[in-house]
Design an enzyme around this catalytic site. Sequence first.
Site, PDB file in Angstrom:
ATOM      1  N   THR A 124       0.852  -1.194   0.000  1.00  0.00           N
ATOM      2  CA  THR A 124       0.000   0.000   0.000  1.00  0.00           C
ATOM      3  C   THR A 124       0.882   1.236   0.000  1.00  0.00           C
ATOM      4  O   THR A 124       1.891   1.293   0.707  1.00  0.00           O
ATOM      5  CB  THR A 124      -0.948   0.015   1.218  1.00  0.00           C
ATOM      6  OG1 THR A 124      -1.824  -1.104   1.110  1.00  0.00           O
ATOM      7  CG2 THR A 124      -1.802   1.272   1.257  1.00  0.00           C
ATOM      8  N   PHE A 174       1.229   5.128   0.852  1.00  0.00           N
ATOM      9  CA  PHE A 174       0.681   6.191   1.686  1.00  0.00           C
ATOM     10  C   PHE A 174       1.371   7.497   1.330  1.00  0.00           C
ATOM     11  O   PHE A 174       2.555   7.501   0.977  1.00  0.00           O
ATOM     12  CB  PHE A 174       0.964   5.915   3.181  1.00  0.00           C
ATOM     13  CG  PHE A 174       0.280   4.689   3.723  1.00  0.00           C
ATOM     14  CD1 PHE A 174       0.780   3.418   3.471  1.00  0.00           C
ATOM     15  CD2 PHE A 174      -0.851   4.801   4.517  1.00  0.00           C
ATOM     16  CE1 PHE A 174       0.155   2.289   3.979  1.00  0.00           C
ATOM     17  CE2 PHE A 174      -1.480   3.674   5.033  1.00  0.00           C
ATOM     18  CZ  PHE A 174      -0.975   2.419   4.761  1.00  0.00           C
TER      19      PHE A 174
HETATM   20  O1  LIG Z   1      -7.533  -0.007   7.889  1.00  0.00           O
HETATM   21  C1  LIG Z   1      -6.291   0.159   7.984  1.00  0.00           C
HETATM   22  O2  LIG Z   1      -5.577  -0.491   8.744  1.00  0.00           O
HETATM   23  C2  LIG Z   1      -5.677   1.161   7.121  1.00  0.00           C
HETATM   24  O3  LIG Z   1      -4.709   1.757   7.490  1.00  0.00           O
HETATM   25  C3  LIG Z   1      -6.192   1.291   5.715  1.00  0.00           C
HETATM   26  C4  LIG Z   1      -5.661   0.132   4.939  1.00  0.00           C
HETATM   27  C5  LIG Z   1      -6.443  -0.986   4.730  1.00  0.00           C
HETATM   28  C6  LIG Z   1      -5.933  -2.061   4.022  1.00  0.00           C
HETATM   29  C7  LIG Z   1      -4.636  -2.008   3.545  1.00  0.00           C
HETATM   30  C8  LIG Z   1      -3.856  -0.888   3.777  1.00  0.00           C
HETATM   31  C9  LIG Z   1      -4.365   0.201   4.471  1.00  0.00           C
END
Ligand SMILES: O=C(O)C(=O)Cc1ccccc1
Length: 432
Positions: A308, A310
């Site tokens: 992911t 960010f």
């Molecule tokens: O819900 C979380 O923990 C988040 O930070 C959002 C997310 C959800 C799934 C993958 C990466 C981030």
Amino acid sequence: MAVHTLFPPSSLKSSFHQTRPPLSRPSPHRVTVIHCIHRPDSVHFVNGVGYTRADWQSSCAILASKVLSHQQPTDHTSGDVSSGTDHVASVNGHKTAIDLSLVPIKKEATESTNNGKLQKPLTITDLSPAPMHGSQLRVAYQGVPGAYSEAAAGKAYPNCEAIPCDQFEVAFQAVELWIADRAVLPVENSLGGSIHRNYDLLLRHRLHIVGEVQLPVHHCLLALPGVRKEYITRVISHPQALAQCELTLTKMGLQAAREAVDDTAGAAEYIAANNLRDTAAIASARAAELYGLQILADGIQDDSSNVTRFVMLAREPIIPRTDRPFKTSIVFAHDKGTSVLFKVLSAFAFRNISLTKIESRPHRNRPIRLVDDANVGTAKHFEYMFYVDFEASMAEVRAQNALAEVQEFTSFLRVLGSYPMDMTPWCPSRGD
Ligand SMILES: O=C(O)C(=O)Cc1ccccc1
């Protein structure tokens, strides 16, 4: 189900932050001023860098405040050099443009040595804004402790104080209202794609992207101790996590409904707080530990290369540089038909600037355009905002020229940020 109304057990502590209840939305305080480029006149390229006079004055104020301090904080991946401890006067959330002629010159600042050590010359990095409080950077994220966003905050700013917020909107406002110094926001995932809502938020708020981190995400299926897979009738998690594990869940033969909640760790906390023996959560191993759940299955993402991305947001942009790989994120709209997109993209192609991302979102203010054609009648065209990330720094002339050209073709253009790329070598690992 509104997991965001729950609070984490106060006894739980994370390794790099103090656990505290998530911030919830404050009284309706909507920042509507958008720092954007409405063509043709409001973009200023000062010394080849796209900043306004106010930005430059802020930098001068910081320079003035730093003359007596030569501490140069660094941070891990982000290259965001604004996480130091220096204090700068502020008025209504803006750094004051201190009249340099009024800055008192202390004796030691004029000498070539200070306590026997040679004073370090100021570098361009000293001109970046600094947090307004003690030494710890406060980083707002959406979710509760154990969320991947919290891990991303820790990767971007080791030793930061991570501040949980119950919604993304609140994380933005926390920075805008000076409760936090940065916000960390997931924008896209290698399996689940873009997190569209967060692109919309970037446009609605006036924060700047100051860095990015890529986090390998390792999902687990969690349930209360003693619960077996056969008892599970419901799996809850963040929609991205559900999407990233869909095939694996099906292969596991779980006869369970999927339900989306605000964040992965919030799902785990919800199960624990409500003693739900028929429900499992998709979340990190750290969330299992924090909320006392057992791991029913480990590594349930459909592909091990699950990453992911960010972005980190701040009130002030960082000063773009050319001494390391930078990325720039822009958003634009046009009102002259589809060939504009081709022209915009060629502005980058002609300069050998690689695009790493393009995303379109409905144009909120003008989602539909009616086109009258005498032969065919009236057609409805959808209108879009285009988000583009490209691999160049706004300090590079080719990027400035590309944007000048893009501005010719577009009715709206905003630079969301020019920031160091996350170059950490990728390895599939336990990303929690
Ligand atoms: O819900 C979380 O923990 C988040 O930070 C959002 C997310 C959800 C799934 C993958 C990466 C981030």
